[in-house]
Design a protein around this motif. Sequence first.
Motif, mmCIF file in Angstrom:
data_model
loop_
_atom_site.group_PDB
_atom_site.id
_atom_site.type_symbol
_atom_site.label_atom_id
_atom_site.label_comp_id
_atom_site.label_asym_id
_atom_site.label_seq_id
_atom_site.Cartn_x
_atom_site.Cartn_y
_atom_site.Cartn_z
ATOM 1 N N GLY A 1 52.823 -19.035 50.621
ATOM 2 C CA GLY A 1 52.408 -18.996 51.991
ATOM 3 C C GLY A 1 52.547 -20.210 52.894
ATOM 4 O O GLY A 1 51.679 -21.043 52.971
ATOM 5 N N SER A 2 53.654 -20.323 53.621
ATOM 6 C CA SER A 2 53.672 -21.242 54.754
ATOM 7 C C SER A 2 54.117 -20.449 55.965
ATOM 8 O O SER A 2 54.824 -19.453 55.824
ATOM 9 N N ASP A 3 53.685 -20.893 57.139
ATOM 10 C CA ASP A 3 54.036 -20.153 58.347
ATOM 11 C C ASP A 3 55.535 -20.114 58.546
ATOM 12 O O ASP A 3 56.093 -19.103 58.997
ATOM 13 N N TYR A 4 56.194 -21.216 58.185
ATOM 14 C CA TYR A 4 57.650 -21.256 58.336
ATOM 15 C C TYR A 4 58.305 -20.197 57.461
ATOM 16 O O TYR A 4 59.177 -19.459 57.908
ATOM 17 N N LEU A 5 57.854 -20.120 56.198
ATOM 18 C CA LEU A 5 58.418 -19.132 55.271
ATOM 19 C C LEU A 5 58.257 -17.719 55.816
ATOM 20 O O LEU A 5 59.205 -16.919 55.835
ATOM 21 N N PHE A 6 57.039 -17.403 56.296
ATOM 22 C CA PHE A 6 56.805 -16.057 56.803
ATOM 23 C C PHE A 6 57.609 -15.792 58.069
ATOM 24 O O PHE A 6 58.345 -14.823 58.163
ATOM 25 N N GLY A 7 57.421 -16.687 59.050
ATOM 26 C CA GLY A 7 57.914 -16.386 60.394
ATOM 27 C C GLY A 7 59.407 -16.556 60.551
ATOM 28 O O GLY A 7 60.049 -15.770 61.255
ATOM 29 N N ALA A 8 59.975 -17.571 59.907
ATOM 30 C CA ALA A 8 61.372 -17.901 60.178
ATOM 31 C C ALA A 8 62.302 -17.443 59.066
ATOM 32 O O ALA A 8 63.515 -17.453 59.232
ATOM 33 N N VAL A 9 61.761 -17.078 57.922
ATOM 34 C CA VAL A 9 62.628 -16.691 56.803
ATOM 35 C C VAL A 9 62.403 -15.235 56.392
ATOM 36 O O VAL A 9 63.305 -14.400 56.467
ATOM 37 N N LEU A 10 61.159 -14.920 55.977
ATOM 38 C CA LEU A 10 60.949 -13.620 55.356
ATOM 39 C C LEU A 10 60.994 -12.471 56.360
ATOM 40 O O LEU A 10 61.571 -11.418 56.076
ATOM 41 N N VAL A 11 60.380 -12.672 57.529
ATOM 42 C CA VAL A 11 60.382 -11.578 58.509
ATOM 43 C C VAL A 11 61.806 -11.230 58.955
ATOM 44 O O VAL A 11 62.205 -10.062 58.906
ATOM 45 N N PRO A 12 62.636 -12.225 59.355
ATOM 46 C CA PRO A 12 64.010 -11.835 59.718
ATOM 47 C C PRO A 12 64.802 -11.258 58.544
ATOM 48 O O PRO A 12 65.627 -10.349 58.755
ATOM 49 N N ILE A 13 64.562 -11.742 57.333
ATOM 50 C CA ILE A 13 65.273 -11.150 56.186
ATOM 51 C C ILE A 13 64.926 -9.667 56.065
ATOM 52 O O ILE A 13 65.806 -8.816 55.916
ATOM 53 N N LEU A 14 63.627 -9.358 56.166
ATOM 54 C CA LEU A 14 63.214 -7.956 56.023
ATOM 55 C C LEU A 14 63.828 -7.091 57.118
ATOM 56 O O LEU A 14 64.302 -5.979 56.868
ATOM 57 N N ILE A 15 63.808 -7.615 58.346
ATOM 58 C CA ILE A 15 64.295 -6.794 59.467
ATOM 59 C C ILE A 15 65.802 -6.591 59.362
ATOM 60 O O ILE A 15 66.314 -5.479 59.558
#
Lengths: 269, 357
Positions: free
Chosen positions: B38-52
């Motif tokens: 859990g880091s905000d960078y991981l969630f917001g800039a990496v994982l969310v765009p990967i999923l989308i």
Amino acid sequence: MAAPQTLAPQRDDPSCSAIALHDISLSFGGLDVLRDVSLDVRRGEIVGLIGPNGAGKSSLLNVMSGFYRADRGGVSIDGTRLDRLRPQRVARAGVVRTFQNLGLFAGMTVLDNVLTGHALHGKVGWPHYLLRTRAARTEDRRNREAALDALASLDLQDHADTLVSALPYGVQKRVELARAKAMTPQTLLLDEPLAGMNPDEKHEMVSAIRSARDIRGTTVVLIEHDIGVVLTLADRLVVLDRGRVIADGPPTTVAADSAVIAAYLGTRH
Amino acid sequence: MASLPAPISVAPSEPPRAGAIVLPVAIVAAAIVPFAIGSDYLFGAVLVPILILSLAGLGLNVLTGYAGQLSLGSAAFMAIGAFATYNIHLRVPGFSLLPAIVAGGFVAAAFGVLFGLPSLRVKGFYLIASTLAAQFFVPWLLSQYGWFTNGSASGVITAPPLTLAGFDLDNPAGRYAYTLGIVAVLTVLVRNLIDSPTGRAWMAVRDMDLAAAALGIPLGRAKLLAFAVSSFLLGIAGSLWAFTYLGTVEPAGFDLDRSFQILFVIILGGLGSIRGNFLGAAFVVLLPVALSVIGGAIVGSTLDPALLENAQKIVFGALIIFFLVAEPDGLTKLLGHALRTRSSWIGLTKPRQLEQP
């Protein structure tokens, strides 16, 4: 299911006709491919369609299966004349064809190919499959059982999960027949089912075709160049030459016909 | 069907399929592991765009990888989804965000069918022209009329705060959870559909449409359904792009470059593969990050962004060529090889006897 019925040539009784052509004419750009071809294939019959290259055999099969639309004439399936013949409609009417140069789906496994054929009789809609409802799961299980049966009947069960394109040509030919059988057809139209096979494979294929007729009463129309095989397999031979039927009758009679010998078998001295 | 008295030794139950085990494991892992790191960078800039982008790739893969219909209009359907969701949420009373996203997907599906109509008559490159028309027409239409952006002068719309059933999800971890939930459900549903008569009909149309017709498959219906499902998924992906990733959206964000990006996802990941979309999307999102880290290590702390962008394009171009030549089945095939080799070392599975040449 109709019992094997190879005798009783009651030509006038429409209930005995599996598929019939009435005065079919077809031309491509001024070239007459078929001229006034009439043919009545009776249920449970194995009809061999022979003739020299370019005689119109494959075109005739394409007309029967709805891929070509004849310029004149009509086609009846089970005694019912169909005007606008389309491949899908022909398949649903129980007439299933194979292709000269294989009609398999190269990117799919053997089992998926056969399942695709069997799906013709599916009654459960895609939303059920989307949600994997009980109805979809039941139909899927039955489809797989039927597909595996069809594979086993051609000794293909070991290849079920193999990609079709990874198999040798002769095995692919058998897969195509297995797929056609999985569609539980009334009539099979086979375009050179034995082409490119070795004698063992031919033998296996011939017994598979014969068993389809003997066990399920399936009508068979096949184009084949191996005259030796056709003479033993077919109940009846139809000879095409330059778009016309030049002989039609029992194999031994037709093979002795002088016109046929001249046109196709070659003149012997 | 009374068959020959053949020795039927085939197990009547369905064979275990790899996806049946891998997918739930992957979903559970995606729902647990990131929250532990859990880091905000991981969630917001990496994982969310990967999923989308994975979801968008899944949409294009349904159409191109499974049904064999070429398209360069992916971003247009994403735009339709995003703007339909925005306007339904804004204007239709009673539509909270999640139902609006689903409704946006259906609007995109309807347009997908419309732009898919030419597929009934043409295929290949000619069909690309039709989907390209959608790609140019839709962003133009959306920026032409202020109604679509609710009169925003810049054409940029701001997403409403993300909530679900009263929970505030308007933070990076919440956005990730929201996105993951939607993407996971849709992936399972698409997997179900691919492994059904519908999916096999699509592949049949792709591999040989004449033979498909001879099997009684209605070609037109199969193609239009592929367009509908594909555009539905792309529409949802577009909404998520706007509402859970960027927080804002403008028509220019859904241009031809975006369509190419999604095409790269499926070419790199693997055509006709579900797993491949996730691998391809991860690659597309992580490559720029990796390049900037590597470039920073070589050149120094600050790297010219323009140079970085050019380097990215060069690397992408080279990789696309590499994949088309060396591994047309994409990353999913490479991963499959690696896994199979490893598990045969430790004796888990026997190597398959007959593999693809």
